[in-house]
Structure formats: structure tokens, C-alpha cells
Scaffold this motif. Structure first.
Motif, short mmCIF file in Angstrom:
data_model
loop_
_atom_site.label_atom_id
_atom_site.label_comp_id
_atom_site.label_asym_id
_atom_site.label_seq_id
_atom_site.Cartn_x
_atom_site.Cartn_y
_atom_site.Cartn_z
N TYR A 35 0.84 -1.18 0.00
CA TYR A 35 0.00 0.00 0.00
C TYR A 35 0.88 1.24 0.00
N PHE A 45 -4.25 0.85 -2.29
CA PHE A 45 -3.77 -0.47 -2.68
C PHE A 45 -2.89 -0.38 -3.92
N TYR A 48 -1.05 -7.11 -4.91
CA TYR A 48 -1.26 -8.27 -4.04
C TYR A 48 -0.50 -9.44 -4.64
N ILE A 55 -0.96 -11.56 -8.00
CA ILE A 55 -2.38 -11.87 -8.12
C ILE A 55 -3.15 -10.67 -8.68
N ASP A 56 -2.82 -9.49 -8.20
CA ASP A 56 -3.52 -8.30 -8.63
C ASP A 56 -2.58 -7.11 -8.52
N SER A 58 -3.49 -4.11 -9.99
CA SER A 58 -4.31 -3.06 -10.59
C SER A 58 -4.07 -1.68 -9.99
#
Lengths: 113, 112
Positions: A35, A45, A48, A55-56, A58
Motif C-alpha cells: 500500500y 492499494f 497483491y 495476483i492483482d 491493478s
């Protein structure tokens, strides 16, 4: 049981240099989150990761930023060619599952001169 | 629709008083509402959390009140103490989505 460990706690870089921030999750945790926090603001965010997988991502800028969580060793957030706008506190959190409680480290404070 | 709006931005309360921080959300799919406490120079730490199947959850001096129809939830700190001085963040997420949406934070100062 050690908590989430982040280093360095403070990092000063000149514009154009690279910043590498490290995060060791809590023992037994395989989920890591990064973060970013600007002064007087909430957390945003970024990415992850699980072991060896993103995983992410974005929330991460498309350029200059990258993250990894190798099979062995800490997770690393890498910022290439830093600019003044990258100055912020970067927090790492870990959890034991993707819906589990997040445990945060004490953050790495990046200052770009 | 993904926002969580938190108020007030800052709050000063006398020792022994009640501190109240409010949050509002729009996405009715949210089903997990935690509050985090952050001291200066430290990372956030989970304080208390609630799911929409209950209207209130109490842990010691800290209580979350949840109003599903109004899409609002609040943190109440009873008998506020100087050691409670910190920044408080509300957040929300869907159980199927690890990604917490954070409020902007409330800086709470408890005056002795």
C-alpha cells in the motif's frame, strides 16, 4: 513471533535513481500486499502477491513500478527512475489467507530529492 | 461507488468523553467493515470489525454501530483516553475481494 518486517524504514533518493523496498511477511503468511500512503491521506492499494505470483497489480502505476515475492526471501517493491511524486510511505501487509486479517509493517518512508 | 467517505477529518475530545467517527459507503456488495488504528510512524493495526448481519459490535471501550439501510457505520470510543490519540481509518470490502477500500482517516486527539 516477529511481525511484518520492512526495510529500510527511511530511504532518500535523488530523481532518476532506483528505490527498492523489502518486506518479510509474518511467519506462516503467504499473502503480501503493498500500500502507499501520502501524508494526511488513507492507504491506496498497489499490489497483491502470493509466493512467486502477482495476483492483482491493478493499483500499481504501469511504468517504473514492479513487485515480486520470490519463493525464497522477502517481497520487493521496486521503483525505477524515481520522481518527486513518488515520495510517500509504503506499507506492506501480510495475511494467512486472502480474506484474513491484514497485519501491517511499520512502513518505508521514501523521500525523493 | 467504490468510495468510503469518512468524517470528521479531525476530532478533539476531552479525556473521559465519547469519540464518534462516521463512515458511509455506496456499494451494497460490501460485507466486511473493519476499523484500523494508526499511531504516528507506525503501520495501521486492526482495531475492530463488523459484518452486516449484526447492528453493533463491542470490544471493551470500542463499539461499531452499523446501519445497513443507511449504508453507514461508525466507531464509538467510550471513556476516551490520551493513549487513544491516533489516526483511525474505516474500510470496506467484499468477502470475495481481499481489496479493502479505505476511508481518508480521522485524526483523533484526546485532551487530558
Amino acid at each position: 513471533n516477529a511481525g511484518v518486517m520492512q526495510n529500510p524504514r527511511h530511504l532518500v533518493r535523488r530523481r532518476g535513481q532506483e528505490a527498492r523496498l523489502r518486506c518479510s511477511p509474518m511467519k506462516g503468511h503467504s499473502h503480501v500486499y503493498w500500500y502507499r500512503q501520502l501524508p494526511e491521506e488513507g492507504l491506496k492499494f498497489m499490489v497483491y502477491l502470493q509466493k512467486e505470483n502477482i495476483i492483482d497489480e491493478s493499483g500499481m502505476p504501469k511504468e517504473r513500478f514492479s513487485a515480486e515475492f520470490p519463493k525464497e526471501g522477502p517481497s520487493i517493491l521496486r521503483i525505477q527512475q524515481v520522481v518527486r511524486g513518488d515520495s510517500a510511505a509504503y506499507f506492506c501487509a501480510s495475511s494467512g489467507s486472502y480474506t484474513g486479517e491484514l497485519f501491517f509493517g511499520e512502513g518505508s518512508r521514501l523521500t525523493v530529492l | 461507488q467504490q468510495q468510503v467517505k469518512q468524517s470528521p477529518q479531525s476530532l478533539i475530545v476531552q479525556k473521559g468523553g465519547i469519540s464518534i467517527i462516521n463512515c458511509a459507503y455506496e456499494n451494497t456488495a460490501f460485507d466486511y467493515f473493519p476499523w484500523y488504528q494508526q499511531f504516528p510512524g507506525k503501520g495501521p493495526a486492526l482495531l475492530i470489525a463488523i459484518r452486516p448481519d449484526v447492528s453493533e459490535k463491542k470490544e471493551g471501550r470500542f463499539t461499531i454501530s452499523f446501519n445497513k439501510s443507511a449504508k453507514q457505520f461508525s466507531l464509538h470510543i467510550m471513556d476516551s483516553q490520551p493513549g487513544d490519540s491516533a489516526t483511525y481509518f474505516c474500510a470496506a470490502s467484499m468477502d470475495s475481494n481481499y481489496q479493502l477500500i479505505w476511508g481518508a482517516g480521522t485524526k483523533l486527539i484526546i485532551k487530558p
